[in-house]
Design an enzyme around this catalytic site. Structure first.
Site, PDB file in Angstrom:
ATOM      1  CB  SER A  27      -0.981   0.003   1.182  1.00  9.19           C
ATOM      2  OG  SER A  27      -0.310  -0.231   2.399  1.00  9.19           O
ATOM      3  CB  SER A  77      -5.518   1.647  15.731  1.00 10.51           C
ATOM      4  OG  SER A  77      -6.812   2.067  15.360  1.00 10.51           O
ATOM      5  CE1 TYR A  83      -5.405  -1.701  11.084  1.00  8.59           C
ATOM      6  CE2 TYR A  83      -6.831  -0.694  12.728  1.00  8.59           C
ATOM      7  CZ  TYR A  83      -5.715  -0.646  11.909  1.00  8.59           C
ATOM      8  OH  TYR A  83      -4.914   0.469  11.942  1.00  8.59           O
ATOM      9  CB  VAL A 125     -10.028  14.027   5.843  1.00 16.04           C
ATOM     10  CG1 VAL A 125      -9.241  15.190   5.246  1.00 16.04           C
ATOM     11  CG2 VAL A 125     -10.728  14.473   7.138  1.00 16.04           C
ATOM     12  CG  ASP A 155     -20.234   5.353  11.095  1.00  9.55           C
ATOM     13  OD1 ASP A 155     -19.028   5.257  11.354  1.00  9.55           O
ATOM     14  OD2 ASP A 155     -20.726   6.268  10.393  1.00  9.55           O
TER      15      ASP A 155
HETATM   16  C1  UD2 Z   1     -11.719   4.863  11.915  1.00 10.30           C
HETATM   17  C2  UD2 Z   1     -10.675   4.110  11.145  1.00 10.30           C
HETATM   18  C3  UD2 Z   1     -10.906   2.665  11.248  1.00 10.30           C
HETATM   19  C4  UD2 Z   1     -11.017   2.226  12.693  1.00 10.30           C
HETATM   20  C5  UD2 Z   1     -12.092   3.044  13.401  1.00 10.30           C
HETATM   21  C6  UD2 Z   1     -12.102   2.735  14.878  1.00 10.30           C
HETATM   22  C7  UD2 Z   1      -9.931   5.372   9.214  1.00 10.30           C
HETATM   23  C8  UD2 Z   1     -10.037   5.528   7.750  1.00 10.30           C
HETATM   24  N1  UD2 Z   1     -10.744   4.457   9.739  1.00 10.30           N
HETATM   25  O1  UD2 Z   1     -12.967   4.664  11.312  1.00 10.30           O
HETATM   26  O2  UD2 Z   1      -9.785   2.034  10.656  1.00 10.30           O
HETATM   27  O3  UD2 Z   1      -9.772   2.386  13.328  1.00 10.30           O
HETATM   28  O4  UD2 Z   1     -11.799   4.435  13.263  1.00 10.30           O
HETATM   29  O5  UD2 Z   1     -13.135   3.430  15.491  1.00 10.30           O
HETATM   30  O6  UD2 Z   1      -9.136   6.005   9.891  1.00 10.30           O
HETATM   31  N2  UD2 Z   1     -18.102   9.011   6.202  1.00 10.30           N
HETATM   32  C9  UD2 Z   1     -18.993   9.747   5.448  1.00 10.30           C
HETATM   33  N3  UD2 Z   1     -18.778   9.853   4.098  1.00 10.30           N
HETATM   34  C10 UD2 Z   1     -17.741   9.225   3.473  1.00 10.30           C
HETATM   35  C11 UD2 Z   1     -16.841   8.466   4.259  1.00 10.30           C
HETATM   36  C12 UD2 Z   1     -17.069   8.378   5.621  1.00 10.30           C
HETATM   37  O7  UD2 Z   1     -19.970  10.312   5.953  1.00 10.30           O
HETATM   38  O8  UD2 Z   1     -17.603   9.370   2.254  1.00 10.30           O
HETATM   39  C13 UD2 Z   1     -18.323   8.960   7.663  1.00 10.30           C
HETATM   40  C14 UD2 Z   1     -18.332   7.583   8.266  1.00 10.30           C
HETATM   41  O9  UD2 Z   1     -19.581   6.972   8.154  1.00 10.30           O
HETATM   42  C15 UD2 Z   1     -17.939   7.910   9.714  1.00 10.30           C
HETATM   43  C16 UD2 Z   1     -17.011   9.119   9.570  1.00 10.30           C
HETATM   44  O10 UD2 Z   1     -17.243   9.637   8.263  1.00 10.30           O
HETATM   45  O11 UD2 Z   1     -19.061   8.302  10.457  1.00 10.30           O
HETATM   46  C17 UD2 Z   1     -15.559   8.763   9.700  1.00 10.30           C
HETATM   47  O12 UD2 Z   1     -15.306   7.694   8.830  1.00 10.30           O
HETATM   48  P1  UD2 Z   1     -13.829   7.096   8.594  1.00 10.30           P
HETATM   49  O13 UD2 Z   1     -14.005   5.889   7.753  1.00 10.30           O
HETATM   50  O14 UD2 Z   1     -12.924   8.155   8.104  1.00 10.30           O
HETATM   51  O15 UD2 Z   1     -13.294   6.720  10.042  1.00 10.30           O
HETATM   52  P2  UD2 Z   1     -13.940   5.887  11.244  1.00 10.30           P
HETATM   53  O16 UD2 Z   1     -13.820   6.742  12.452  1.00 10.30           O
HETATM   54  O17 UD2 Z   1     -15.275   5.367  10.927  1.00 10.30           O
END
Ligand code: UD2
Length: 311
Positions: free
Chosen positions: A36, A123, A147, A192, A277
């Site tokens: 990656s 993490s 993970y 982001v 989520d």
């Molecule tokens: C993060 C980590 C994941 C895990 C998790 C533990 C990342 C990418 N993911 O997930 O690996 O460690 O934390 O809690 O760091 N969203 C939107 N639109 C989009 C994409 C995402 O609304 O196009 C929302 C998603 O549904 C979530 C939020 O944005 O509510 C954050 O999403 P994420 O995938 O960046 O990170 P997260 O916190 O879900």
């Protein structure tokens, strides 16, 4: 000046960590298998005569030990990993090989070559769905993915090895890291990075749920600095620390900041919340402050503006 071994050197966090170490005057051996990681992430580092890049797989038995044996190493920063939660669910075997077994091999390399310090990319996923916010390091650890489980197991493997064989281990529990070089390729990439690409392409972004969910978004520049501190402060004892800002930002706020920079962008689309989520995630930054003397410095608006300004 120290000599530091960085696994996952060509990755998002790895390449910024390498850049920071080189800027601070350290020499670096970087290893990546380019699964990656990307060569272009290292374009600045490769111009330095203090940087050596080795293409190798840390999950290959003996690989890290062989490389560490080539010259005295003051610290290993172990960032190489299977970075996708979704991929760990689709392929738990690969998750175990790359996120657990590889960490054991790193611990063994530190033992064999008397490396005094190992820094590990852990993490917030180790906490699972913690609801008592902000999340302290002492909170219950209930991972909800292979993970997260692998990250927690890896912390234990390293700390146990360090205690038995006399090296210091710093486990860095990153929260939601964002910034330049983050790969937006998958729908499960960091939000982001996805928003950044969509706004650049003039396409609408989608918010899952009402957008009031919050995250502790920490800039990769701050994360790289936390790694540098953990790897080079020889007085630091073993321990675990959240690497976070202690500030909650909602997705609506993130989208608003993007929209300010792209006033002609299409309005945000909304879709149903993603299953699994979590609503709120926020780290307690006190242990990193007290032990690493680390405080995140990049405010979300500044970090996003930097990202948006990039060509
Ligand atoms: C993060 C980590 C994941 C895990 C998790 C533990 C990342 C990418 N993911 O997930 O690996 O460690 O934390 O809690 O760091 N969203 C939107 N639109 C989009 C994409 C995402 O609304 O196009 C929302 C998603 O549904 C979530 C939020 O944005 O509510 C954050 O999403 P994420 O995938 O960046 O990170 P997260 O916190 O879900």
């Amino acid at each position: 000046m120290a000599h530091i071994f960085v696994s996952g050197a060509a990755g998002f966090i790895g390449s910024h960590t390498v850049d920071g170490l080189l800027r601070a005057g350290h020499s670096v051996t970087g290893v990546d298998n380019f699964r990656s990681g990307r060569h272009e992430n290292l374009s600045a580092a490769l111009a330095s005569d203090q940087f050596t890049l080795i293409e190798a797989d840390v999950a290959e038995p003996g690989a890290v030990a062989e490389i560490c044996g080539r010259q005295p190493t003051d610290a290993i920063i172990h960032l190489a990993a299977l970075v996708s939660v979704q991929e760990s669910i689709a392929n738990p075997e690969l998750n175990h090989a790359l996120n657990v077994r590889a960490t054991h091999l790193v611990a063994e390399a530190a033992r064999l070559h008397r490396v005094p310090r190992v820094v590990f990319a852990s993490s917030a996923a180790v906490y699972g769905n913690a609801t008592d916010l902000p999340i302290r390091e002492s909170a219950e650890k209930k991972p909800i993915s292979p993970y997260g489980a692998a990250k927690l197991a890896s912390e234990a493997l390293l700390l146990g090895h360090g205690a038995a064989f006399g090296f210091a281990v710093r486990c860095q529990r990153y929260f939601n890291v964002y910034g330049p070089r983050q790969d937006p390729a998958s729908p499960y990439s960091g939000v982001v990075s996805i928003f950044d690409r969509r706004y650049r392409e003039g396409k609408p972004v989608t918010i899952y749920g009402d957008g009031r969910q919050t995250r502790d978004f920490v800039s990769v520049h701050d994360v790289a600095r936390a790694n540098l501190i953990a790897a080079t402060q020889s007085s630091l004892a073993s321990g675990v620390a959240n690497i976070c800002t202690g500030c909650a930002t909602s997705l609506l706020e993130v989208a608003t900041i993007f929209a300010q920079h792209y006033p002609k962008a299409a309005p945000v689309a909304h879709a149903a919340g993603r299953s699994g989520d979590i609503i709120h995630s926020l780290g307690a930054p006190e242990i990193a402050r007290a032990e690493l003397r680390f405080r995140a410095e990049v405010a979300i608006a500044t970090g996003l503006a930097e990202l948006i300004r990039l060509p």
